[in-house]
Scaffold this active site. Structure first.
Site, PDB file in Angstrom:
ATOM      1  N   LYS A 259      27.408  30.272  -9.834  1.00 10.68           N
ATOM      2  CA  LYS A 259      26.349  29.295  -9.546  1.00 10.68           C
ATOM      3  C   LYS A 259      25.337  29.452 -10.679  1.00 10.68           C
ATOM      4  O   LYS A 259      24.497  30.344 -10.672  1.00 10.68           O
ATOM      5  CB  LYS A 259      25.721  29.621  -8.191  1.00 10.68           C
ATOM      6  CG  LYS A 259      25.024  28.482  -7.471  1.00 10.68           C
ATOM      7  CD  LYS A 259      23.852  27.869  -8.195  1.00 10.68           C
ATOM      8  CE  LYS A 259      22.593  28.694  -8.162  1.00 10.68           C
ATOM      9  NZ  LYS A 259      21.556  28.126  -9.083  1.00 10.68           N
TER      10      LYS A 259
ATOM     11  N   GLU B 279      19.686  42.270 -12.412  1.00  9.80           N
ATOM     12  CA  GLU B 279      18.972  42.361 -13.686  1.00  9.80           C
ATOM     13  C   GLU B 279      17.766  41.449 -13.566  1.00  9.80           C
ATOM     14  O   GLU B 279      17.932  40.227 -13.442  1.00  9.80           O
ATOM     15  CB  GLU B 279      19.859  41.910 -14.851  1.00  9.80           C
ATOM     16  CG  GLU B 279      21.002  42.839 -15.154  1.00  9.80           C
ATOM     17  CD  GLU B 279      20.566  44.199 -15.661  1.00  9.80           C
ATOM     18  OE1 GLU B 279      19.407  44.342 -16.096  1.00  9.80           O
ATOM     19  OE2 GLU B 279      21.382  45.124 -15.583  1.00  9.80           O
TER      20      GLU B 279
ATOM     21  N   GLY C 150      15.527  38.499  -6.864  1.00  7.57           N
ATOM     22  CA  GLY C 150      16.419  39.655  -6.746  1.00  7.57           C
ATOM     23  C   GLY C 150      16.141  40.471  -5.484  1.00  7.57           C
ATOM     24  O   GLY C 150      17.073  40.962  -4.842  1.00  7.57           O
TER      25      GLY C 150
ATOM     26  N   GLY D 102      17.842  37.282 -12.870  1.00 12.94           N
ATOM     27  CA  GLY D 102      16.758  36.334 -12.619  1.00 12.94           C
ATOM     28  C   GLY D 102      15.492  37.096 -12.316  1.00 12.94           C
ATOM     29  O   GLY D 102      15.336  38.265 -12.709  1.00 12.94           O
ATOM     30  N   SER D 103      14.595  36.474 -11.596  1.00  3.51           N
ATOM     31  CA  SER D 103      13.286  37.097 -11.369  1.00  3.51           C
ATOM     32  C   SER D 103      13.381  38.223 -10.335  1.00  3.51           C
ATOM     33  O   SER D 103      14.282  38.233  -9.486  1.00  3.51           O
ATOM     34  CB  SER D 103      12.291  36.043 -10.902  1.00  3.51           C
ATOM     35  OG  SER D 103      12.729  35.523  -9.676  1.00  3.51           O
TER      36      SER D 103
ATOM     37  N   GLU E  21       4.756  39.758 -15.107  1.00  4.55           N
ATOM     38  CA  GLU E  21       5.612  38.996 -16.028  1.00  4.55           C
ATOM     39  C   GLU E  21       5.140  37.534 -16.051  1.00  4.55           C
ATOM     40  O   GLU E  21       5.060  36.876 -15.012  1.00  4.55           O
ATOM     41  CB  GLU E  21       7.069  39.062 -15.575  1.00  4.55           C
ATOM     42  CG  GLU E  21       8.000  38.412 -16.585  1.00  4.55           C
ATOM     43  CD  GLU E  21       9.464  38.385 -16.156  1.00  4.55           C
ATOM     44  OE1 GLU E  21       9.759  37.949 -15.034  1.00  4.55           O
ATOM     45  OE2 GLU E  21      10.313  38.797 -16.968  1.00  4.55           O
TER      46      GLU E  21
ATOM     47  N   CYS F 146      14.038  38.042 -21.152  1.00  3.09           N
ATOM     48  CA  CYS F 146      13.719  39.164 -20.259  1.00  3.09           C
ATOM     49  C   CYS F 146      13.194  40.332 -21.085  1.00  3.09           C
ATOM     50  O   CYS F 146      12.422  41.149 -20.601  1.00  3.09           O
ATOM     51  CB  CYS F 146      14.945  39.573 -19.474  1.00  3.09           C
ATOM     52  SG  CYS F 146      16.385  39.780 -20.513  1.00  3.09           S
TER      53      CYS F 146
HETATM   54  P1  NAD Z   1      15.103  32.714 -10.953  1.00  5.54           P
HETATM   55  O1  NAD Z   1      15.025  33.977 -10.162  1.00  5.54           O
HETATM   56  O2  NAD Z   1      14.188  31.615 -10.606  1.00  5.54           O
HETATM   57  O3  NAD Z   1      16.574  32.074 -10.827  1.00  5.54           O
HETATM   58  C1  NAD Z   1      17.714  32.775 -11.231  1.00  5.54           C
HETATM   59  C2  NAD Z   1      18.920  32.236 -10.466  1.00  5.54           C
HETATM   60  O4  NAD Z   1      18.789  32.575  -9.086  1.00  5.54           O
HETATM   61  C3  NAD Z   1      19.085  30.711 -10.525  1.00  5.54           C
HETATM   62  O5  NAD Z   1      20.447  30.394 -10.658  1.00  5.54           O
HETATM   63  C4  NAD Z   1      18.555  30.279  -9.177  1.00  5.54           C
HETATM   64  O6  NAD Z   1      19.091  29.054  -8.727  1.00  5.54           O
HETATM   65  C5  NAD Z   1      19.022  31.422  -8.297  1.00  5.54           C
HETATM   66  N1  NAD Z   1      18.293  31.588  -7.027  1.00  5.54           N
HETATM   67  C6  NAD Z   1      16.998  31.300  -6.764  1.00  5.54           C
HETATM   68  N2  NAD Z   1      16.724  31.583  -5.468  1.00  5.54           N
HETATM   69  C7  NAD Z   1      17.860  32.073  -4.919  1.00  5.54           C
HETATM   70  C8  NAD Z   1      18.207  32.544  -3.615  1.00  5.54           C
HETATM   71  N3  NAD Z   1      17.333  32.554  -2.625  1.00  5.54           N
HETATM   72  N4  NAD Z   1      19.454  32.975  -3.415  1.00  5.54           N
HETATM   73  C9  NAD Z   1      20.373  32.972  -4.422  1.00  5.54           C
HETATM   74  N5  NAD Z   1      20.108  32.525  -5.661  1.00  5.54           N
HETATM   75  C10 NAD Z   1      18.864  32.089  -5.910  1.00  5.54           C
HETATM   76  O7  NAD Z   1      14.984  33.125 -12.485  1.00  5.54           O
HETATM   77  P2  NAD Z   1      14.880  32.183 -13.781  1.00  5.54           P
HETATM   78  O8  NAD Z   1      13.549  31.521 -13.793  1.00  5.54           O
HETATM   79  O9  NAD Z   1      16.108  31.341 -13.919  1.00  5.54           O
HETATM   80  O10 NAD Z   1      14.947  33.282 -14.953  1.00  5.54           O
HETATM   81  C11 NAD Z   1      13.829  33.998 -15.396  1.00  5.54           C
HETATM   82  C12 NAD Z   1      13.819  35.407 -14.844  1.00  5.54           C
HETATM   83  O11 NAD Z   1      15.037  36.054 -15.143  1.00  5.54           O
HETATM   84  C13 NAD Z   1      12.732  36.269 -15.477  1.00  5.54           C
HETATM   85  O12 NAD Z   1      12.126  37.035 -14.470  1.00  5.54           O
HETATM   86  C14 NAD Z   1      13.511  37.159 -16.440  1.00  5.54           C
HETATM   87  O13 NAD Z   1      12.896  38.378 -16.753  1.00  5.54           O
HETATM   88  C15 NAD Z   1      14.773  37.345 -15.697  1.00  5.54           C
HETATM   89  N6  NAD Z   1      15.862  37.732 -16.594  1.00  5.54           N
HETATM   90  C16 NAD Z   1      16.256  39.033 -16.577  1.00  5.54           C
HETATM   91  C17 NAD Z   1      17.257  39.473 -17.429  1.00  5.54           C
HETATM   92  C18 NAD Z   1      17.706  40.903 -17.421  1.00  5.54           C
HETATM   93  O14 NAD Z   1      18.792  41.172 -17.921  1.00  5.54           O
HETATM   94  N7  NAD Z   1      16.938  41.833 -16.883  1.00  5.54           N
HETATM   95  C19 NAD Z   1      17.863  38.561 -18.302  1.00  5.54           C
HETATM   96  C20 NAD Z   1      17.426  37.233 -18.294  1.00  5.54           C
HETATM   97  C21 NAD Z   1      16.430  36.836 -17.419  1.00  5.54           C
END
Ligand code: NAD
Length: 497
Positions: free
Chosen positions: A175, A250, A233, A228-229, A385, A284
């Protein structure tokens, strides 16, 4: 007429059961509609998982070197399509072409690394306590892996998850981020062209709260990998904990570059510009704090501000652009809110802090590179962040204070130290609480054959990349073969008897 894209489920491209779609627009120019993508619901996820279970039964029996061959062919296809993929990625995500080319290259490197891992997937063979008995461990696939990815590395991050998951013999349901769905669409097309059996891969587009959540909650998906965030997470972690799923997280970062008074300041300047404003601060591993030794603080800050003001904002597909747009308006509003927070907290806004004027940049979500000086470690500006082109400058009197400032946040992804002192370089690697420390290089620049991830609230102890990720996507099994022809009892009989 913009195209309406589909999910890939059970070996076919299919419309979502919901009948609804969302738009994918170019963040540099919102008049440019890339396409409409499925706003999938739980029924689509259910169908994808049913199919993936069938795919798993085929794929788990395919020899690992043959699985690796598919990924090697995919690597070749990524090489051939690099330019097209980079261009499409910049169009939907915004970062400049040099960076999206790098994003594709990371996928290529990950594919070739995975291909060779098909001939390793090492277990251990060890001596048994007993005579005429063989003892060994080996790796088995787990089942259906649910992969959820963010917007900022539209190709690299899906490959970091998909390729090791597939190489280990799992089937995949992915997804992707709803902000960058097209790149994963292309990746799945190329995987099929490389010869992956169709039911081994399923692509379900949609939003996190619907498609993403359904995937995490599905009882037949024992492995979830999420990037993601930290807020998302945590939410996913609760569900996976309750359901006893294997989970890799992550998440966010608040990375710092430290510049000591003996550093090569030209190098440190280039490093912080790239680290803080590359990808418009949406990595990130982006540098969001700059920790300066007080002896070089004033002159370094002045040079930094001049250089940041010289960065050219623009469409990443146009030559000469240094900094592209933010991903969407919500993100720009978040950055604006932190500019207000910083000013209320008493930090000094030394450049940027607003969106640019003009018609050309007014069509996208641009924001000027922003620097705050006089930031103290406890300010929200220095703790949270922001995920945009905002750099907080913190002054320190020595190395020990720099380490304390670096470590005084809840995140722990990457850090960087500029110094010519080899002792400090090694102390930094020991003492900075991060998953990655760079010496005389910016906070960004991971290589595909090394483990990648962070400590504290950036991760949950797993790593992507390198050899460690293959342990995440496989189960260790132990086998004993007793060829003595007698009953030998472990811990009871021994060879002295
Ligand atoms: P986000 O958390 O908004 O979304 C990430 C993914 O999670 C998307 O596909 C989204 O649709 C999905 N998602 C959202 N809510 C969900 C839920 N309730 N259940 C399941 N899936 C859900 O993050 P973003 O804005 O796309 O990315 C930015 C964030 O990602 C920043 O915090 C960044 O630091 C982090 N990031 C971390 C790394 C790492 O390796 N540590 C790498 C890249 C990005």
């Amino acid at each position: 007429m913009p195209k309406t894209f589909k999910n890939f489920i059970a070996g076919s491209w299919v419309a979502p059961s919901t009948g609804t779609h969302f738009e994918n627009r170019n963040p540099a120019d919102t008049r440019d509609l890339i396409g409409r993508f499925p706003d999938s619901g739980s029924a689509d996820v259910q169908a994808a998982v049913r199919s993936a279970r069938r795919g798993f039964e085929i794929w788990r029996r395919t020899p690992a070197p043959a699985r690796g061959d598919v990924l090697r062919r995919l690597g070749d296809l990524l090489v051939r399509h690099k330019e097209e993929l980079a261009d499409g990625m910049t169009r939907e995500m915004g970062k400049v072409l040099a960076e999206t080319r790098g994003d594709v290259q990371e996928g290529i490197d990950t594919a070739y690394y995975a291909a060779t891992e098909g001939r390793r997937l090492f277990g251990h063979t060890v001596p048994s306590e007993l005579r005429a008995k063989w003892a060994m461990s080996f790796r088995r696939p787990i089942g259906v892996a649910g992969l959820i990815t963010p917007f900022n590395f539209p190709l690299a991050i899906p490959t970091w998850k998909m390729f090791p998951a597939l190489l280990c013999g799992n089937a995949v349901v992915i997804k992707p981020s709803e902000d960058v769905p097209h790149t994963t669409h292309r990746l799945v097309e190329l995987l099929l062209e490389a010869g992956l059996p169709p039911e081994v891969i399923q692509l379900v587009h949609g939003r996190g709260a619907s498609a993403g959540k359904s995937l995490v909650e599905h009882p037949d998906v024992p492995v979830i990998s999420f990037t993601g965030s930290t807020a998302t997470g945590s939410f996913i972690g609760e569900t996976c904990g309750r359901m006893h799923k294997r989970l890799s997280l992550e998440m966010g970062g608040k990375n710092a570059q430290i510049v000591m008074d003996d550093a090569d300041l030209d190098l440190a300047l280039e490093g912080v510009l790239w680290g803080a404003f590359g990808t418009t601060g949406q990595r990130c591993t982006a540098t969001s704090r700059l920790i300066l030794h007080r002896k070089i603080h004033d002159r370094f800050l002045k040079r930094l501000v001049d250089a940041a003001e010289g960065l050219r904002l623009g469409d990443g597909r146009v030559d000469g652009s240094d900094v592209g747009p933010l991903i969407h308006e919500r993100s720009r509003q978040k950055v604006e809110s932190y500019v207000a927070i910083g000013q209320e907290e008493g930090a000094e806004l030394v450049t940027g802090g607003r969106k640019p004027g003009g018609e050309r940049l007014g069509r996208g979500f641009f924001f000027r590179p922003t620097i705050f000086a006089g930031v103290t470690p406890s300010m929200r500006l220095a703790q949270e962040e922001i995920f945009g082109p905002v750099l907080s400058v913190i002054q320190v009197k020595n190395f020990d204070e720099a380490v304390r400032v670096n470590n005084g946040v809840k995140y722990g992804l990457s850090s960087s130290l500029y110094t010519r002192d080899v002792n400090l370089a090694f102390r930094a690697m020991q003492d900075l609480d991060n998953g990655i420390t760079y010496v005389n290089a910016p906070t960004i620049g991971a290589e595909a054959h090394l483990p990648f991830g962070g400590v504290k609230q950036t991760g949950n102890g797993h790593r992507e990349g390198g050899w460690e990720v293959y342990e995440f996507y496989s189960e260790t099994k132990v086998g004993y073969v007793d060829y003595s022809g007698t009953l030998q009892r472990a811990q009871i009989d021994n060879y002295d008897d």
